[in-house]
Scaffold this motif. Sequence first.
Motif, PDB file in Angstrom:
ATOM      1  N   ARG A  56       0.864  -1.193   0.000  1.00  0.00           N
ATOM      2  CA  ARG A  56       0.000   0.000   0.000  1.00  0.00           C
ATOM      3  C   ARG A  56       0.895   1.236   0.000  1.00  0.00           C
ATOM      4  O   ARG A  56       1.598   1.500   0.976  1.00  0.00           O
ATOM      5  N   THR A  57       0.836   2.012  -1.053  1.00  0.00           N
ATOM      6  CA  THR A  57       1.724   3.173  -1.169  1.00  0.00           C
ATOM      7  C   THR A  57       1.130   4.439  -0.566  1.00  0.00           C
ATOM      8  O   THR A  57       1.758   5.497  -0.602  1.00  0.00           O
ATOM      9  N   GLU A  58      -0.072   4.337   0.025  1.00  0.00           N
ATOM     10  CA  GLU A  58      -0.736   5.539   0.549  1.00  0.00           C
ATOM     11  C   GLU A  58       0.029   6.206   1.690  1.00  0.00           C
ATOM     12  O   GLU A  58      -0.162   7.396   1.951  1.00  0.00           O
TER      13      GLU A  58
ATOM     14  N   ARG B 128       0.545  -1.403  -5.199  1.00  0.00           N
ATOM     15  CA  ARG B 128      -0.691  -0.770  -5.667  1.00  0.00           C
ATOM     16  C   ARG B 128      -0.454   0.733  -5.732  1.00  0.00           C
ATOM     17  O   ARG B 128      -0.034   1.342  -4.748  1.00  0.00           O
ATOM     18  N   VAL B 129      -0.721   1.319  -6.899  1.00  0.00           N
ATOM     19  CA  VAL B 129      -0.591   2.768  -6.973  1.00  0.00           C
ATOM     20  C   VAL B 129      -1.644   3.405  -6.067  1.00  0.00           C
ATOM     21  O   VAL B 129      -2.588   2.752  -5.620  1.00  0.00           O
ATOM     22  N   LEU B 130      -1.466   4.666  -5.789  1.00  0.00           N
ATOM     23  CA  LEU B 130      -2.276   5.396  -4.822  1.00  0.00           C
ATOM     24  C   LEU B 130      -3.768   5.095  -4.935  1.00  0.00           C
ATOM     25  O   LEU B 130      -4.374   5.287  -5.982  1.00  0.00           O
ATOM     26  N   ASP B 131      -4.328   4.619  -3.828  1.00  0.00           N
ATOM     27  CA  ASP B 131      -5.761   4.323  -3.765  1.00  0.00           C
ATOM     28  C   ASP B 131      -6.403   5.345  -2.834  1.00  0.00           C
ATOM     29  O   ASP B 131      -6.533   5.116  -1.638  1.00  0.00           O
TER      30      ASP B 131
ATOM     31  N   ASP C 197     -12.871   6.591   1.913  1.00  0.00           N
ATOM     32  CA  ASP C 197     -12.478   6.852   3.301  1.00  0.00           C
ATOM     33  C   ASP C 197     -11.043   7.373   3.409  1.00  0.00           C
ATOM     34  O   ASP C 197     -10.519   7.544   4.507  1.00  0.00           O
ATOM     35  N   LYS C 198     -10.373   7.631   2.253  1.00  0.00           N
ATOM     36  CA  LYS C 198      -9.006   8.163   2.260  1.00  0.00           C
ATOM     37  C   LYS C 198      -8.912   9.384   1.337  1.00  0.00           C
ATOM     38  O   LYS C 198      -8.196   9.367   0.338  1.00  0.00           O
ATOM     39  N   PRO C 199      -9.645  10.460   1.636  1.00  0.00           N
ATOM     40  CA  PRO C 199      -9.617  11.633   0.762  1.00  0.00           C
ATOM     41  C   PRO C 199      -8.290  12.371   0.861  1.00  0.00           C
ATOM     42  O   PRO C 199      -7.650  12.406   1.914  1.00  0.00           O
TER      43      PRO C 199
ATOM     44  N   ALA D 227      -3.362  -1.238 -10.542  1.00  0.00           N
ATOM     45  CA  ALA D 227      -4.243  -0.087 -10.369  1.00  0.00           C
ATOM     46  C   ALA D 227      -5.472  -0.487  -9.568  1.00  0.00           C
ATOM     47  O   ALA D 227      -6.042  -1.557  -9.790  1.00  0.00           O
ATOM     48  N   PRO D 228      -5.923   0.371  -8.648  1.00  0.00           N
ATOM     49  CA  PRO D 228      -7.113   0.063  -7.850  1.00  0.00           C
ATOM     50  C   PRO D 228      -8.406   0.515  -8.514  1.00  0.00           C
ATOM     51  O   PRO D 228      -8.419   1.413  -9.351  1.00  0.00           O
TER      52      PRO D 228
END
Length: 560
Positions: free
Chosen positions: A286-288, A322-325, A329-331, A382-383
Amino acid sequence: MMEIKGTGIGQGVAVGPVVRMAERLPEPVDRPSHLSPDREIERATASLSVVAAELASRGATAGGAAQDVLEAQAMMAEDPSVVDEITKRVEAGKTAERAVFEAFATYRDLLAGMGGYMGERAADLDDISQRVIAHLLKLPAPGVPNPGHPFVLVARDLAPADTATLDLGQVLGLITVDGGPTSHTAILAREKSIVAIVGAADASGLADGDTVIVDAERDLVIASPGTDEIADAKARIAERAARDTAPVTPGALADGTPVPLLANLGSADGAAEAIKLGAEGVGLFRTEFLFLDADRAPSVTDQQREYTRLLAAFAGRKVVARVLDAGADKPLSFLNDAPEENPALGLRGIRALRHSEVILREQLTALAAADAATDAELWVMAPMIATVEETRYFTELAKELGIRVAGVMVETPAAALIADRVLAACDFASIGTNDLTQYTMAADRLLGTVANLQSPWHPAVLKLMADVGRAGAELGKPVGICGEAAADPLLAVVLVGLGATSLSMSPSALADVRASLARYRPDDARAIARAALAAEGAAEAKHAAQAAASEIPTSRAAAS
């Protein structure tokens, strides 16, 4: 002998005497304060600060998911809206103790009314309130007892600060009356490999000194067991201990068919522990973590440094990033700050990235550079893909920017229903069972009122996963699982029977899943999956799978 049902965390077994958690502090008396409002506010804010610092300190000591949970609790303790509520009550003449109690109770009741995931956060507020009141009264904060011998802890629920710091040399197992599989107690018990049963309502009748068996695999607490039951439990404990100390082997079915077992990671910090626990690679990176709590996207250089750190730790192994998702719930303000009535169905995942393509291009560039600088086998996905056109867009852009293996996450029913066409346009797919369940059942996974619908065991969800597995087999494309479903040892067997070629999960679940897969051959896994698919609902599907699994001779699997 009495059986008490609950929800088991993992597959562990424990036997021992019950020690009950101490009762909560009594509700502070509602009486006028003899101090000035300014003095009461000063007392309250000082105690809030002390408790916040203590929670943050415990989190830093515990590390991992516990640190995230306790840091969130520390922030709750000093949340301005809570402080405002306390101040209003103090100015109306209440004591600091009563004001703290009422302010936290207001928010606690709000969350409890939501039920499910949000309802299980209510216990966190109760814990903070108790700790602050104890500090105000100069009393010890309620916590885990220390009877001086190993024991099974029974509690209404357990606060994150207590779960994170349990003495695993003394606490044999954990039983909670409240809570569920998404409570912080369950999350931290899973991470720390504590044998636990949560949501065992009838456990409130257990008394100190009662002998119990905590059987997480069977979702069962056995009170006052007989000698045969105790002997069986101890044999299973010994078998599990021997398995845990045995050399870690790659994931495989009983006949040797490989099923790579990978780790879900949110940063490079957990890499060493994941490898120690037997992760054969990373199935969901998870890259977030680089983007959350930021007011702008990190630079390509900053991203490349962090990606390189993780890839270097898994040299020679597969890492699926996974690229940015973002969205739902993750604005993120710099990606999409427009208000949406239903953000779960709005501009999120690949949709948000296309809306701000420069962010996607920079991330892919950084990932490609990290790949070139290390020996890991990088795959990028990609998500929130819903169409073939989105699949083609991402795959072509990723390849253009130097990504060698590009795939998609299957999280929408749309992508699952046309999986043959989606997979034809990319290199692989990974099923995100959490969101796929949410969208299939039209049940928000954060909304407690529909929590009963949020199970990946539901045959409708299983059928969609079977469609993806079938498409992957026909096209020769890998299909992984990276949602929480892969951490369920029996469901993992079902997923392989549905066509999954790899499973990714929290590292603490790897050993149980590895052992579960090793009991069955490919035909067995398919038979268990068929039994689950033929059921009418989620609970029935799990029971059907358990029944089908019990009919497979262990000796036959072992002989394979």
